[in-house]
Design a protein around this motif. Structure first.
Motif, PDB file in Angstrom:
ATOM      1  N   ARG A  39      -1.576 -12.809  -1.290  1.00  0.00           N
ATOM      2  CA  ARG A  39      -2.631 -12.243  -0.747  1.00  0.00           C
ATOM      3  C   ARG A  39      -3.975 -12.860  -1.126  1.00  0.00           C
ATOM      4  N   THR A  43      -8.452  -8.563  -1.016  1.00  0.00           N
ATOM      5  CA  THR A  43      -7.595  -7.715  -0.655  1.00  0.00           C
ATOM      6  C   THR A  43      -6.917  -7.002  -1.788  1.00  0.00           C
ATOM      7  N   ASN A  46      -9.461  -4.430  -3.140  1.00  0.00           N
ATOM      8  CA  ASN A  46      -9.634  -3.317  -2.401  1.00  0.00           C
ATOM      9  C   ASN A  46      -8.381  -2.270  -2.609  1.00  0.00           C
ATOM     10  N   GLN A  47      -7.127  -2.879  -2.686  1.00  0.00           N
ATOM     11  CA  GLN A  47      -5.859  -2.156  -3.085  1.00  0.00           C
ATOM     12  C   GLN A  47      -6.020  -1.456  -4.408  1.00  0.00           C
TER      13      GLN A  47
END
Length: 177
Positions: A39, A43, A46-47
């Motif tokens: 990924r 990302t 954010n996760q």
């Protein structure tokens, strides 16, 4: 403690963090996790915010910074954390995979004469393992069990490979020390 429902994406990111972290106590960089789960680092950042809110991850600031799993992370993934887990080797097509450690071996359909399968739970990525690969698991620490088989399927989110067993053996008596 009530179990936390994680999305498949959160689960794979948290699993990657736990696997990368288990070697030493240094924080794991978001880029390393991004590479492991294929990924983008944005990302992952954010996760990580949502995983921090769930108290599964703590952020470590500074140049040596990154992320560390909390004790809750191990509970959420149902992983027993050991100081020095025994190493159970895994070979793929005759090549050792030192970054993969077998965590659990589940035997399924053992009563079926032609279709004996093993569910192999790994610490480490199963991304490079493909259907049809020849896998050798073991020897395990206590029984010295060795399983040979062909990959029949895999679950990247949970780090599981399914083997169609070609052979299993363990010495008749445990080796004397």
């Amino acid at each position: 403690m009530s179990s936390i429902e994680l999305t498949p994406s959160q689960k794979s990111i948290l699993s990657a963090l736990v696997n990368l972290y288990s070697g030493d106590d240094d924080a794991v960089k978001g880029e390393e996790i991004a590479e492991q789960v294929d990924r983008n680092p944005g990302t992952i950042r954010n996760q990580m915010q949502s995983l921090k809110a769930l108290q599964l991850v703590e952020g470590v600031p500074g140049p040596k910074g990154g992320y560390k799993p909390t004790a809750n992370a191990y509970d959420a993934l149902d992983v027993q954390r050991m100081d020095e887990p025994a190493f159970v080797p895994l070979e793929r097509n005759g090549e050792a995979m030192p970054e993969a450690n077998v965590e659990e071996i589940g035997l399924t359909s053992v009563h079926h004469p032609e279709l004996c399968r093993a569910e192999i739970h790994l610490q480490g990525s199963v991304r490079d393992i493909e259907e049809g690969d020849e896998i050798t698991v073991g020897p395990t620490p206590l029984s010295k069990l060795v399983i040979d088989g062909i990959v029949d399927g895999k679950d990247e989110t949970d780090g599981i490979i399914i083997l169609q067993i070609a052979g299993m053996e363990a010495p008749a008596e445990p080796p004397q020390k």
